[in-house]
Design an enzyme around this catalytic site. Structure first.
Site, PDB file in Angstrom:
ATOM      1  N   GLU A 109      13.681  -1.049  -9.489  1.00 56.75           N
ATOM      2  CA  GLU A 109      13.177  -2.245 -10.180  1.00 56.75           C
ATOM      3  C   GLU A 109      13.884  -2.471 -11.524  1.00 56.75           C
ATOM      4  OE1 GLU A 109       8.957  -0.831 -10.064  1.00 56.75           O
ATOM      5  OE2 GLU A 109       8.590  -2.768  -9.116  1.00 56.75           O
ATOM      6  N   ALA A 146       2.519   4.118  -2.857  1.00 54.56           N
ATOM      7  CA  ALA A 146       1.849   5.143  -3.649  1.00 54.56           C
ATOM      8  C   ALA A 146       0.672   4.565  -4.446  1.00 54.56           C
ATOM      9  CB  ALA A 146       2.870   5.789  -4.587  1.00 54.56           C
ATOM     10  N   MET A 147       0.948   3.551  -5.253  1.00 52.89           N
ATOM     11  CA  MET A 147      -0.102   3.014  -6.126  1.00 52.89           C
ATOM     12  C   MET A 147      -1.149   2.223  -5.356  1.00 52.89           C
ATOM     13  SD  MET A 147       0.273   4.027  -9.171  1.00 52.89           S
ATOM     14  CE  MET A 147      -0.601   2.912 -10.242  1.00 52.89           C
ATOM     15  N   GLY A 148      -0.685   1.448  -4.363  1.00 52.84           N
ATOM     16  CA  GLY A 148      -1.642   0.707  -3.552  1.00 52.84           C
ATOM     17  C   GLY A 148      -2.596   1.662  -2.853  1.00 52.84           C
ATOM     18  N   LYS A 178       3.844  -1.740 -21.913  1.00 56.37           N
ATOM     19  CA  LYS A 178       4.031  -0.897 -20.722  1.00 56.37           C
ATOM     20  C   LYS A 178       5.490  -0.931 -20.275  1.00 56.37           C
ATOM     21  CE  LYS A 178       3.426   1.635 -17.136  1.00 56.37           C
ATOM     22  NZ  LYS A 178       2.939   1.419 -15.815  1.00 56.37           N
ATOM     23  N   ALA A 220       0.846  -1.213   0.000  1.00 55.98           N
ATOM     24  CA  ALA A 220       0.000   0.000   0.000  1.00 55.98           C
ATOM     25  C   ALA A 220       0.870   1.246   0.000  1.00 55.98           C
ATOM     26  CB  ALA A 220      -0.929  -0.020   1.210  1.00 55.98           C
ATOM     27  N   SER A 247       8.135   6.225 -10.939  1.00 55.32           N
ATOM     28  CA  SER A 247       8.319   5.570  -9.637  1.00 55.32           C
ATOM     29  C   SER A 247       9.801   5.294  -9.362  1.00 55.32           C
ATOM     30  CB  SER A 247       7.495   4.286  -9.563  1.00 55.32           C
ATOM     31  OG  SER A 247       7.801   3.435 -10.640  1.00 55.32           O
TER      32      SER A 247
HETATM   33  N1  LIG Z   1       4.251   5.194  -8.561  1.00 51.09           N
HETATM   34  C1  LIG Z   1       3.738   5.145  -9.779  1.00 51.09           C
HETATM   35  O1  LIG Z   1       3.331   6.188 -10.337  1.00 51.09           O
HETATM   36  C2  LIG Z   1       3.580   3.845 -10.510  1.00 51.09           C
HETATM   37  C3  LIG Z   1       4.095   2.656  -9.992  1.00 51.09           C
HETATM   38  N2  LIG Z   1       3.848   1.475 -10.649  1.00 51.09           N
HETATM   39  C4  LIG Z   1       4.347   0.196 -10.122  1.00 51.09           C
HETATM   40  O2  LIG Z   1       3.551  -0.157  -8.993  1.00 51.09           O
HETATM   41  C5  LIG Z   1       4.337  -0.940  -8.076  1.00 51.09           C
HETATM   42  C6  LIG Z   1       4.297  -0.258  -6.702  1.00 51.09           C
HETATM   43  O3  LIG Z   1       4.963   1.005  -6.840  1.00 51.09           O
HETATM   44  P1  LIG Z   1       4.750   2.244  -5.877  1.00 51.09           P
HETATM   45  O4  LIG Z   1       3.354   2.294  -5.416  1.00 51.09           O
HETATM   46  O5  LIG Z   1       5.326   3.411  -6.570  1.00 51.09           O
HETATM   47  O6  LIG Z   1       5.684   1.822  -4.652  1.00 51.09           O
HETATM   48  P2  LIG Z   1       6.095   2.632  -3.344  1.00 51.09           P
HETATM   49  O7  LIG Z   1       7.558   2.870  -3.380  1.00 51.09           O
HETATM   50  O8  LIG Z   1       5.234   3.807  -3.149  1.00 51.09           O
HETATM   51  O9  LIG Z   1       5.759   1.582  -2.236  1.00 51.09           O
HETATM   52  C7  LIG Z   1       6.209   0.253  -2.264  1.00 51.09           C
HETATM   53  C8  LIG Z   1       6.703  -0.157  -0.893  1.00 51.09           C
HETATM   54  O10 LIG Z   1       8.031   0.311  -0.685  1.00 51.09           O
HETATM   55  C9  LIG Z   1       8.236   0.623   0.690  1.00 51.09           C
HETATM   56  N3  LIG Z   1       8.588   2.036   0.779  1.00 51.09           N
HETATM   57  C10 LIG Z   1       8.363   2.974  -0.162  1.00 51.09           C
HETATM   58  N4  LIG Z   1       8.866   4.162   0.193  1.00 51.09           N
HETATM   59  C11 LIG Z   1       9.437   3.973   1.389  1.00 51.09           C
HETATM   60  C12 LIG Z   1      10.161   4.832   2.259  1.00 51.09           C
HETATM   61  N5  LIG Z   1      10.366   6.134   1.967  1.00 51.09           N
HETATM   62  N6  LIG Z   1      10.651   4.307   3.385  1.00 51.09           N
HETATM   63  C13 LIG Z   1      10.463   3.020   3.676  1.00 51.09           C
HETATM   64  N7  LIG Z   1       9.785   2.150   2.891  1.00 51.09           N
HETATM   65  C14 LIG Z   1       9.273   2.627   1.761  1.00 51.09           C
HETATM   66  C15 LIG Z   1       6.992   0.248   1.376  1.00 51.09           C
HETATM   67  O11 LIG Z   1       7.023  -1.139   1.719  1.00 51.09           O
HETATM   68  P3  LIG Z   1       8.128  -1.955   2.539  1.00 51.09           P
HETATM   69  O12 LIG Z   1       8.366  -1.265   3.829  1.00 51.09           O
HETATM   70  O13 LIG Z   1       7.555  -3.324   2.669  1.00 51.09           O
HETATM   71  O14 LIG Z   1       9.415  -1.959   1.744  1.00 51.09           O
HETATM   72  C16 LIG Z   1       5.963   0.418   0.276  1.00 51.09           C
HETATM   73  O15 LIG Z   1       4.801  -0.300   0.492  1.00 51.09           O
HETATM   74  C17 LIG Z   1       5.745  -1.002  -8.675  1.00 51.09           C
HETATM   75  O16 LIG Z   1       5.892  -2.175  -9.447  1.00 51.09           O
HETATM   76  C18 LIG Z   1       5.791   0.217  -9.585  1.00 51.09           C
HETATM   77  O17 LIG Z   1       6.732   0.098 -10.629  1.00 51.09           O
HETATM   78  C19 LIG Z   1       3.079   1.419 -11.784  1.00 51.09           C
HETATM   79  C20 LIG Z   1       2.562   2.576 -12.320  1.00 51.09           C
HETATM   80  C21 LIG Z   1       2.835   3.873 -11.773  1.00 51.09           C
HETATM   81  C1  LIG Z   2       3.764   6.498 -14.654  1.00 56.09           C
HETATM   82  C2  LIG Z   2       4.689   5.573 -15.340  1.00 56.09           C
HETATM   83  C3  LIG Z   2       3.995   5.115 -16.577  1.00 56.09           C
HETATM   84  C4  LIG Z   2       5.933   6.315 -15.767  1.00 56.09           C
HETATM   85  O1  LIG Z   2       6.857   5.505 -16.360  1.00 56.09           O
HETATM   86  C5  LIG Z   2       5.057   4.457 -14.425  1.00 56.09           C
HETATM   87  O2  LIG Z   2       4.700   3.327 -14.640  1.00 56.09           O
HETATM   88  C6  LIG Z   2       5.930   4.696 -13.244  1.00 56.09           C
HETATM   89  O3  LIG Z   2       6.000   5.809 -12.714  1.00 56.09           O
HETATM   90  O4  LIG Z   2       6.566   3.718 -12.836  1.00 56.09           O
END
Ligand SMILES: NC(=O)C1=CN([C@@H]2O[C@H](COP(=O)(O)OP(=O)(O)OC[C@H]3O[C@@H](n4cnc5c(N)ncnc54)[C@H](OP(=O)(O)O)[C@@H]3O)[C@@H](O)[C@H]2O)C=CC1
Ligand SMILES: CC(C)(CO)C(=O)C(=O)O
Length: 312
Positions: free
Chosen positions: A273, A10-12, A187, A8, A260
């Protein structure tokens, strides 16, 4: 529908908020204790298209899941490196009816999911929604997006279509794809260009798009992804994919987003990643004897930057 968001960040959080507002019974699961505690205490705070909102949703620390009501749907939204551990930890939430939807960026996550979940319950896809973590318990959400998904199991096409319709009822603009591996590679081309290049160049997508070399770099990287995908029976229409990638440059839509990978590496000095995106294409290129020099170099540069910044 009882929905668990496994990962949970950013995206979650975005999907959790939208599904909660759409009337679903949403619970968040995450491994970051400060984030979970902040949501427990103050609710999940979001700047949602310019409006400050607070959403009260149940949240569980991933290491403290015991037995609980089983979910109808679990949406996986960890980072690629955290997926295996999350699947181990959420076992108590899964029944043999629970559908698992994976929307992570990157290639090949089904290989990990198949170790834990029966094929009939696995749905995979990708999303063009964006999101940013501002701090524990706080996200920034703007712009529009979409979801594409498909069933991996046989005879689950109607279930996949129903799932897409259910997500769309909450405004997530989801569509059934009849060739999800094409969509995932398409993607991955967005991430294989935007994520690493914005991180290396320290720009958002619109700023990268405004450079003179952007188009040539995008074309070369997309061609490398396409050559590898072809060996796996996925025939990318490269001109269409380049157009799709370059649609991200538009500052009126998502161009002002820092991908991200930028958020991980540059803002938070976290490991990226890259090995599941350009790194996966590099590895597959070696396996199939296809040269992928841009993906090789981009992967190495991101690893250099991880070292320089002491990313963990
Ligand atoms: N952000 C975006 O705009 C997009 C992201 N995605 C994809 O969605 C998936 C999830 O990405 P996203 O939501 O960005 O992931 P986040 O980095 O927001 O969160 C993922 C996990 O990382 C850990 N985490 C993140 N930031 C911190 C911090 N500052 N300090 C400590 N722990 C942290 C947490 O879990 P833990 O403590 O268990 O490590 C968190 O649940 C990925 O595969 C991404 O590529 C796809 C489209 C767009
Ligand atoms: C928003 C987008 C499409 C940018 O590459 C993405 O998937 C990310 O931020 O990881």
């Amino acid at each position: 529908m009882k929905v668990i968001i496994a990962g949970a960040g950013a995206m979650g959080s975005r999907f959790g908020i939208m599904l909660h507002r759409g009337g679903n019974d949403v619970t968040l699961v995450d491994g970051w204790a400060d984030h979970v505690n902040a949501i427990k205490e103050h609710g999940l705070k979001a700047n949602f298209n310019g409006e400050d909102i607070t959403v009260k949703v149940p949240v569980m620390l991933q290491s403290q899941i015991k037995s609980s009501e089983k979910a109808d749907l679990i949406i996986l939204f960890t980072k690629s490196m955290q997926l295996d551990k999350m699947l181990q930890d959420i076992k108590p939430l899964i029944s043999d009816q629970t559908k698992i939807l994976c929307l992570l960026n990157g290639i090949g996550h089904e290989d990990t999911i198949e170790k834990y979940i029966p094929m009939k319950n696995i749905f995979i896809g990708n999303t063009m929604w964006t999101a940013g973590l501002v701090g524990p318990g706080q996200v920034k959400l703007f712009g529009n997006g979409s979801v594409e998904l498909q069933n991996l199991g046989k005879d689950q096409e109607n279930a996949a279509k129903d799932l897409a319709a259910a997500l769309s009822e909450s405004g997530l603009n989801a569509k059934y794809s009849d060739n999800i591996h094409y969509s995932i590679y398409r993607k991955a081309c967005v991430n294989g260009t935007m994520n690493c290049l914005c991180s290396i160049l320290d720009v958002n997508m619109a700023e990268f798009g405004a450079t003179k070399s952007a188009h040539d770099i995008v074309v070369t990287v997309v061609n490398e992804f396409a050559a590898v995908a072809k060996h796996e029976g996925v025939n990318l229409d490269t001109a269409e994919v380049v157009e799709h990638v370059e649609s991200c440059f538009d500052p009126e839509t998502i161009g002002k987003h820092y991908p991200s990978m930028y958020q991980d590496l540059i803002n938070n000095h976290r490991l990226t990643e890259i090995d599941y995106i350009n790194g996966a294409v590099s590895r597959k290129g070696k396996k199939y004897n296809i040269a992928t020099p841009y993906c090789d170099l981009l992967t190495q540069l991101i690893h250099c930057k991880e070292d320089i910044l002491g990313a963990k």
